[in-house]
Scaffold this motif. Structure first.
Motif, PDB file in Angstrom:
ATOM      1  N   GLN A 139       0.258  -1.403   0.525  1.00 50.46           N
ATOM      2  CA  GLN A 139      -0.152  -0.102  -0.185  1.00 50.46           C
ATOM      3  C   GLN A 139       0.528   0.920   0.138  1.00 50.46           C
ATOM      4  O   GLN A 139       0.601   2.238  -0.876  1.00 50.46           O
ATOM      5  CB  GLN A 139      -0.878   0.031   1.234  1.00 50.46           C
ATOM      6  N   ALA A 140       1.515   1.292   1.016  1.00 48.86           N
ATOM      7  CA  ALA A 140       2.995   2.460   0.974  1.00 48.86           C
ATOM      8  C   ALA A 140       3.433   2.544  -0.469  1.00 48.86           C
ATOM      9  O   ALA A 140       3.448   3.161  -0.946  1.00 48.86           O
ATOM     10  CB  ALA A 140       3.436   2.199   2.087  1.00 48.86           C
ATOM     11  N   LEU A 141       3.406   1.550  -1.225  1.00 46.15           N
ATOM     12  CA  LEU A 141       4.947   1.099  -2.620  1.00 46.15           C
ATOM     13  C   LEU A 141       4.029   2.161  -3.222  1.00 46.15           C
ATOM     14  O   LEU A 141       4.213   3.228  -4.304  1.00 46.15           O
ATOM     15  CB  LEU A 141       5.253   0.357  -2.807  1.00 46.15           C
ATOM     16  N   ASN A 142       2.269   1.882  -3.966  1.00 42.61           N
ATOM     17  CA  ASN A 142       1.835   1.749  -4.133  1.00 42.61           C
ATOM     18  C   ASN A 142       1.516   3.329  -4.913  1.00 42.61           C
ATOM     19  O   ASN A 142       1.200   4.098  -5.182  1.00 42.61           O
ATOM     20  CB  ASN A 142      -0.104   1.430  -3.960  1.00 42.61           C
ATOM     21  N   ARG A 143       1.623   3.480  -2.991  1.00 44.61           N
ATOM     22  CA  ARG A 143       0.982   5.596  -2.975  1.00 44.61           C
ATOM     23  C   ARG A 143       2.254   6.140  -3.233  1.00 44.61           C
ATOM     24  O   ARG A 143       1.738   7.477  -4.079  1.00 44.61           O
ATOM     25  CB  ARG A 143       0.338   5.420  -1.619  1.00 44.61           C
ATOM     26  N   ASP A 169      -2.037  -9.460 -18.510  1.00 44.76           N
ATOM     27  CA  ASP A 169      -1.425  -7.563 -18.211  1.00 44.76           C
ATOM     28  C   ASP A 169      -0.006  -8.002 -17.665  1.00 44.76           C
ATOM     29  O   ASP A 169       0.955  -6.735 -17.877  1.00 44.76           O
ATOM     30  CB  ASP A 169      -2.291  -8.023 -16.574  1.00 44.76           C
ATOM     31  N   LEU A 170       0.120  -9.312 -16.672  1.00 44.27           N
ATOM     32  CA  LEU A 170       1.633  -8.856 -16.437  1.00 44.27           C
ATOM     33  C   LEU A 170       2.348  -9.009 -17.562  1.00 44.27           C
ATOM     34  O   LEU A 170       3.596  -8.055 -17.542  1.00 44.27           O
ATOM     35  CB  LEU A 170       1.822 -10.430 -15.419  1.00 44.27           C
ATOM     36  N   ILE A 171       2.800  -9.622 -18.269  1.00 42.04           N
ATOM     37  CA  ILE A 171       3.189  -9.783 -20.142  1.00 42.04           C
ATOM     38  C   ILE A 171       3.182  -8.452 -20.200  1.00 42.04           C
ATOM     39  O   ILE A 171       4.454  -7.445 -20.804  1.00 42.04           O
ATOM     40  CB  ILE A 171       3.035 -11.155 -21.017  1.00 42.04           C
ATOM     41  N   ALA A 172       2.579  -8.285 -20.432  1.00 42.16           N
ATOM     42  CA  ALA A 172       1.836  -6.127 -21.437  1.00 42.16           C
ATOM     43  C   ALA A 172       3.156  -5.741 -20.294  1.00 42.16           C
ATOM     44  O   ALA A 172       3.812  -5.101 -20.505  1.00 42.16           O
ATOM     45  CB  ALA A 172       0.994  -6.052 -21.524  1.00 42.16           C
ATOM     46  N   LEU A 218       4.945  -5.765 -10.231  1.00 45.45           N
ATOM     47  CA  LEU A 218       4.321  -5.884  -9.484  1.00 45.45           C
ATOM     48  C   LEU A 218       3.468  -5.845  -9.282  1.00 45.45           C
ATOM     49  O   LEU A 218       2.380  -6.699  -8.747  1.00 45.45           O
ATOM     50  CB  LEU A 218       5.236  -4.504  -8.052  1.00 45.45           C
ATOM     51  N   ARG A 219       2.693  -5.230  -9.336  1.00 44.83           N
ATOM     52  CA  ARG A 219       1.038  -4.885  -9.073  1.00 44.83           C
ATOM     53  C   ARG A 219       0.455  -5.859 -10.185  1.00 44.83           C
ATOM     54  O   ARG A 219      -0.437  -7.037  -9.316  1.00 44.83           O
ATOM     55  CB  ARG A 219       0.267  -3.746  -9.481  1.00 44.83           C
ATOM     56  N   SER A 220       0.706  -6.752 -10.932  1.00 45.39           N
ATOM     57  CA  SER A 220      -0.103  -7.663 -11.439  1.00 45.39           C
ATOM     58  C   SER A 220       0.365  -9.009 -11.699  1.00 45.39           C
ATOM     59  O   SER A 220      -0.334  -9.663 -11.159  1.00 45.39           O
ATOM     60  CB  SER A 220       0.534  -7.686 -13.634  1.00 45.39           C
TER      61      SER A 220
END
Length: 176
Positions: free
Chosen positions: A7-11, A99-102, A161-163
């Motif tokens: 969450q902190a990284l995303n923000r 999505d990950l590959i993209a 990382l998100r994907s």
């Protein structure tokens, strides 16, 4: 990675992408005002006014920065062009894999762009090449654009990382 850290990284990445895009937007507003003044000055030359000196050089440098400044925000929001013709027939897992590959492919593209922009900047710095009218060093434009390109690389790495988290069934929404 624990969800709190994610969450902190995303923000932080979201703030970086939004901040640099906002800066790019402000640069575009300044360029619009300057171009309007330049055009008005050309039209009113009979009154002793004139164009803004070096306006096209400033537009060239400013737009280059703005383009690179918007790329991280676009990547963060999955705003790049995509072909989702088959997305409805694929299952959730396969769509997340795509999505990950993209995202990996976009990271590679962002890295190559930033790397080549950096090398171009070093080349312009070493040769001390300047613009024709204003005589400002061209490497400054490259350096400004490189800031956006570097942010694009960081955001693209985060998107991997998100994907990956989404593919593994881990939460990716910061409001979760």
């Amino acid at each position: 990675m624990p969800f709190v850290m994610y969450q902190a990284l995303n923000r932080g990445i979201g703030w970086l992408a939004r901040g640099i895009a906002t800066l790019g937007g402000l640069v575009l507003i300044v360029l619009i005002v300057m171009t309007s003044l330049s055009i008005t000055g050309r039209a009113l030359i009979f009154l002793g006014l004139g164009p803004v000196k070096g306006d096209f050089e400033l537009v060239e440098a400013g737009v280059a920065f703005a383009v690179f400044a918007f790329m991280p925000w676009c990547q963060y929001n999955r705003g790049h062009a995509r072909v989702d013709l088959f997305q409805p027939v694929f299952g959730a897992f396969l769509n997340k894999l795509i999505d990950l590959i993209a995202d990996v492919m976009m990271f590679v593209a962002a890295y190559v762009i930033a790397w080549r922009l950096y090398l171009g900047m070093i080349d312009k710095l070493n040769y001390r090449e300047t613009t024709f009218i204003l005589q400002f060093e061209i490497w400054w434009s490259y350096a400004a654009s490189f800031v956006g390109a570097a942010a694009f690389v960081l955001v693209s790495a985060f998107c991997i990382l998100r994907s990956l988290r989404a593919l593994l069934g881990k939460p990716t929404d910061v409001t979760a």
